[in-house]
Design a protein around this motif. Sequence first.
Motif, PDB file in Angstrom:
ATOM      1  N   PRO A  45      -2.148  -0.967 -22.940  1.00 39.93           N
ATOM      2  CA  PRO A  45      -2.494  -0.829 -21.517  1.00 39.93           C
ATOM      3  C   PRO A  45      -3.764  -1.596 -21.152  1.00 39.93           C
ATOM      4  O   PRO A  45      -3.862  -2.138 -20.049  1.00 39.93           O
ATOM      5  CB  PRO A  45      -2.708   0.679 -21.329  1.00 39.93           C
ATOM      6  N   GLY A  46      -4.719  -1.679 -22.071  1.00 35.80           N
ATOM      7  CA  GLY A  46      -5.934  -2.449 -21.797  1.00 35.80           C
ATOM      8  C   GLY A  46      -5.632  -3.921 -21.602  1.00 35.80           C
ATOM      9  O   GLY A  46      -6.178  -4.578 -20.704  1.00 35.80           O
ATOM     10  N   VAL A  47      -4.745  -4.458 -22.424  1.00 33.16           N
ATOM     11  CA  VAL A  47      -4.328  -5.858 -22.274  1.00 33.16           C
ATOM     12  C   VAL A  47      -3.591  -6.040 -20.950  1.00 33.16           C
ATOM     13  O   VAL A  47      -3.807  -7.021 -20.232  1.00 33.16           O
ATOM     14  CB  VAL A  47      -3.452  -6.286 -23.473  1.00 33.16           C
ATOM     15  N   GLY A  48      -2.745  -5.080 -20.600  1.00 29.35           N
ATOM     16  CA  GLY A  48      -2.023  -5.156 -19.328  1.00 29.35           C
ATOM     17  C   GLY A  48      -2.964  -5.149 -18.139  1.00 29.35           C
ATOM     18  O   GLY A  48      -2.743  -5.863 -17.153  1.00 29.35           O
ATOM     19  N   ILE A  49      -4.015  -4.366 -18.226  1.00 28.73           N
ATOM     20  CA  ILE A  49      -4.999  -4.324 -17.134  1.00 28.73           C
ATOM     21  C   ILE A  49      -5.667  -5.685 -16.985  1.00 28.73           C
ATOM     22  O   ILE A  49      -5.860  -6.183 -15.868  1.00 28.73           O
ATOM     23  CB  ILE A  49      -6.034  -3.209 -17.383  1.00 28.73           C
ATOM     24  N   LEU A  50      -6.027  -6.291 -18.104  1.00 33.21           N
ATOM     25  CA  LEU A  50      -6.660  -7.613 -18.022  1.00 33.21           C
ATOM     26  C   LEU A  50      -5.705  -8.667 -17.465  1.00 33.21           C
ATOM     27  O   LEU A  50      -6.126  -9.562 -16.721  1.00 33.21           O
ATOM     28  CB  LEU A  50      -7.166  -8.037 -19.397  1.00 33.21           C
ATOM     29  N   LEU A  51      -4.433  -8.564 -17.811  1.00 37.73           N
ATOM     30  CA  LEU A  51      -3.461  -9.525 -17.292  1.00 37.73           C
ATOM     31  C   LEU A  51      -3.200  -9.346 -15.799  1.00 37.73           C
ATOM     32  O   LEU A  51      -2.883 -10.308 -15.104  1.00 37.73           O
ATOM     33  CB  LEU A  51      -2.145  -9.418 -18.068  1.00 37.73           C
ATOM     34  N   ASP A  96      -5.978  -9.637 -11.113  1.00 40.19           N
ATOM     35  CA  ASP A  96      -5.904 -10.123  -9.731  1.00 40.19           C
ATOM     36  C   ASP A  96      -5.210  -9.097  -8.835  1.00 40.19           C
ATOM     37  O   ASP A  96      -5.665  -8.820  -7.723  1.00 40.19           O
ATOM     38  CB  ASP A  96      -5.164 -11.457  -9.669  1.00 40.19           C
ATOM     39  N   SER A  97      -4.107  -8.542  -9.323  1.00 35.10           N
ATOM     40  CA  SER A  97      -3.384  -7.534  -8.554  1.00 35.10           C
ATOM     41  C   SER A  97      -4.226  -6.273  -8.362  1.00 35.10           C
ATOM     42  O   SER A  97      -4.206  -5.657  -7.292  1.00 35.10           O
ATOM     43  CB  SER A  97      -2.076  -7.186  -9.269  1.00 35.10           C
ATOM     44  N   LEU A  98      -4.970  -5.908  -9.391  1.00 33.03           N
ATOM     45  CA  LEU A  98      -5.843  -4.740  -9.281  1.00 33.03           C
ATOM     46  C   LEU A  98      -6.967  -4.978  -8.272  1.00 33.03           C
ATOM     47  O   LEU A  98      -7.345  -4.076  -7.530  1.00 33.03           O
ATOM     48  CB  LEU A  98      -6.429  -4.382 -10.644  1.00 33.03           C
ATOM     49  N   ALA A  99      -7.496  -6.206  -8.246  1.00 32.24           N
ATOM     50  CA  ALA A  99      -8.558  -6.530  -7.292  1.00 32.24           C
ATOM     51  C   ALA A  99      -8.049  -6.454  -5.855  1.00 32.24           C
ATOM     52  O   ALA A  99      -8.765  -6.004  -4.953  1.00 32.24           O
ATOM     53  CB  ALA A  99      -9.126  -7.913  -7.588  1.00 32.24           C
ATOM     54  N   GLU A 100      -6.806  -6.882  -5.624  1.00 32.57           N
ATOM     55  CA  GLU A 100      -6.226  -6.820  -4.275  1.00 32.57           C
ATOM     56  C   GLU A 100      -6.039  -5.374  -3.809  1.00 32.57           C
ATOM     57  O   GLU A 100      -6.123  -5.094  -2.621  1.00 32.57           O
ATOM     58  CB  GLU A 100      -4.878  -7.535  -4.249  1.00 32.57           C
ATOM     59  N   ASN A 101      -5.762  -4.487  -4.726  1.00 29.40           N
ATOM     60  CA  ASN A 101      -5.495  -3.079  -4.393  1.00 29.40           C
ATOM     61  C   ASN A 101      -6.623  -2.164  -4.838  1.00 29.40           C
ATOM     62  O   ASN A 101      -6.390  -0.998  -5.167  1.00 29.40           O
ATOM     63  CB  ASN A 101      -4.186  -2.646  -5.054  1.00 29.40           C
ATOM     64  N   ALA A 102      -7.850  -2.675  -4.856  1.00 27.54           N
ATOM     65  CA  ALA A 102      -8.982  -1.905  -5.369  1.00 27.54           C
ATOM     66  C   ALA A 102      -9.227  -0.630  -4.555  1.00 27.54           C
ATOM     67  O   ALA A 102      -9.480   0.432  -5.131  1.00 27.54           O
ATOM     68  CB  ALA A 102     -10.240  -2.764  -5.387  1.00 27.54           C
ATOM     69  N   LEU A 103      -9.150  -0.708  -3.231  1.00 27.74           N
ATOM     70  CA  LEU A 103      -9.429   0.480  -2.403  1.00 27.74           C
ATOM     71  C   LEU A 103      -8.405   1.593  -2.620  1.00 27.74           C
ATOM     72  O   LEU A 103      -8.793   2.740  -2.886  1.00 27.74           O
ATOM     73  CB  LEU A 103      -9.512   0.094  -0.926  1.00 27.74           C
ATOM     74  N   PRO A 104      -7.100   1.306  -2.554  1.00 30.16           N
ATOM     75  CA  PRO A 104      -6.148   2.393  -2.815  1.00 30.16           C
ATOM     76  C   PRO A 104      -6.272   2.966  -4.231  1.00 30.16           C
ATOM     77  O   PRO A 104      -6.148   4.177  -4.422  1.00 30.16           O
ATOM     78  CB  PRO A 104      -4.775   1.740  -2.626  1.00 30.16           C
ATOM     79  N   ILE A 105      -6.542   2.111  -5.195  1.00 29.73           N
ATOM     80  CA  ILE A 105      -6.691   2.603  -6.569  1.00 29.73           C
ATOM     81  C   ILE A 105      -7.930   3.492  -6.673  1.00 29.73           C
ATOM     82  O   ILE A 105      -7.888   4.563  -7.282  1.00 29.73           O
ATOM     83  CB  ILE A 105      -6.759   1.414  -7.561  1.00 29.73           C
ATOM     84  N   ALA A 106      -9.031   3.052  -6.081  1.00 27.25           N
ATOM     85  CA  ALA A 106     -10.262   3.847  -6.121  1.00 27.25           C
ATOM     86  C   ALA A 106     -10.066   5.188  -5.411  1.00 27.25           C
ATOM     87  O   ALA A 106     -10.538   6.226  -5.891  1.00 27.25           O
ATOM     88  CB  ALA A 106     -11.415   3.071  -5.492  1.00 27.25           C
ATOM     89  N   LEU A 107      -9.373   5.175  -4.277  1.00 25.70           N
ATOM     90  CA  LEU A 107      -9.111   6.435  -3.570  1.00 25.70           C
ATOM     91  C   LEU A 107      -8.214   7.356  -4.382  1.00 25.70           C
ATOM     92  O   LEU A 107      -8.436   8.569  -4.424  1.00 25.70           O
ATOM     93  CB  LEU A 107      -8.488   6.145  -2.202  1.00 25.70           C
ATOM     94  N   ALA A 108      -7.217   6.787  -5.048  1.00 23.66           N
ATOM     95  CA  ALA A 108      -6.319   7.614  -5.862  1.00 23.66           C
ATOM     96  C   ALA A 108      -7.059   8.219  -7.048  1.00 23.66           C
ATOM     97  O   ALA A 108      -6.926   9.410  -7.336  1.00 23.66           O
ATOM     98  CB  ALA A 108      -5.131   6.782  -6.340  1.00 23.66           C
ATOM     99  N   VAL A 109      -7.854   7.403  -7.723  1.00 25.55           N
ATOM    100  CA  VAL A 109      -8.597   7.901  -8.887  1.00 25.55           C
ATOM    101  C   VAL A 109      -9.657   8.913  -8.437  1.00 25.55           C
ATOM    102  O   VAL A 109      -9.779   9.999  -9.014  1.00 25.55           O
ATOM    103  CB  VAL A 109      -9.237   6.727  -9.662  1.00 25.55           C
ATOM    104  N   GLY A 110     -10.415   8.571  -7.406  1.00 23.65           N
ATOM    105  CA  GLY A 110     -11.445   9.494  -6.914  1.00 23.65           C
ATOM    106  C   GLY A 110     -10.854  10.773  -6.351  1.00 23.65           C
ATOM    107  O   GLY A 110     -11.356  11.871  -6.602  1.00 23.65           O
TER     108      GLY A 110
END
Length: 164
Positions: free
Chosen positions: A79-85, A88-102
Amino acid sequence: MSRAALLPPVLLGLVVLLLAQMVGLGLSALLGLPVPGVVLGIVLLVVLGLLRPTRAVLRVAEPAATPLLAHLQLLFVPPGVGILLELDSLAENALPIALAVGGSFVVTLLVAGTMLQALLRRQDRRRATTAPAEGPGPDDGPGLDEGTGTTDGPDAPQPGGVAA
């Protein structure tokens, strides 16, 4: 004697774990669920462990699961390798991901805190109903002094009529 009994316990356990994973993947694909099949397989194993007639399935899987749990940290590498790959997609969706995690963190914290408070209140009620009906102990604060019949504590009248 069955053929399954001839397999080494670790190999038989791996077969059970892989079968649960495959059933989960099949259910996810057939029903079109947005849940990963691996998660459904784990849920299936939990359900099998909860039901009395199928608890033996978990006992069979245990010899294979124990070494996997001992090396669990290695299972986080893919999963760590997948996150690094997918950075870019994670950066585009940073706000929804941060809201979901928080949000999930806050909800978990609130549920755990509420449960702890409820369990502590329940424990206090149980102690109160099972405690002997004795007078206050030496650390219970102000109370009636059994020897003199007067009250003790900071608000108690002091000798000579002067309060402290």
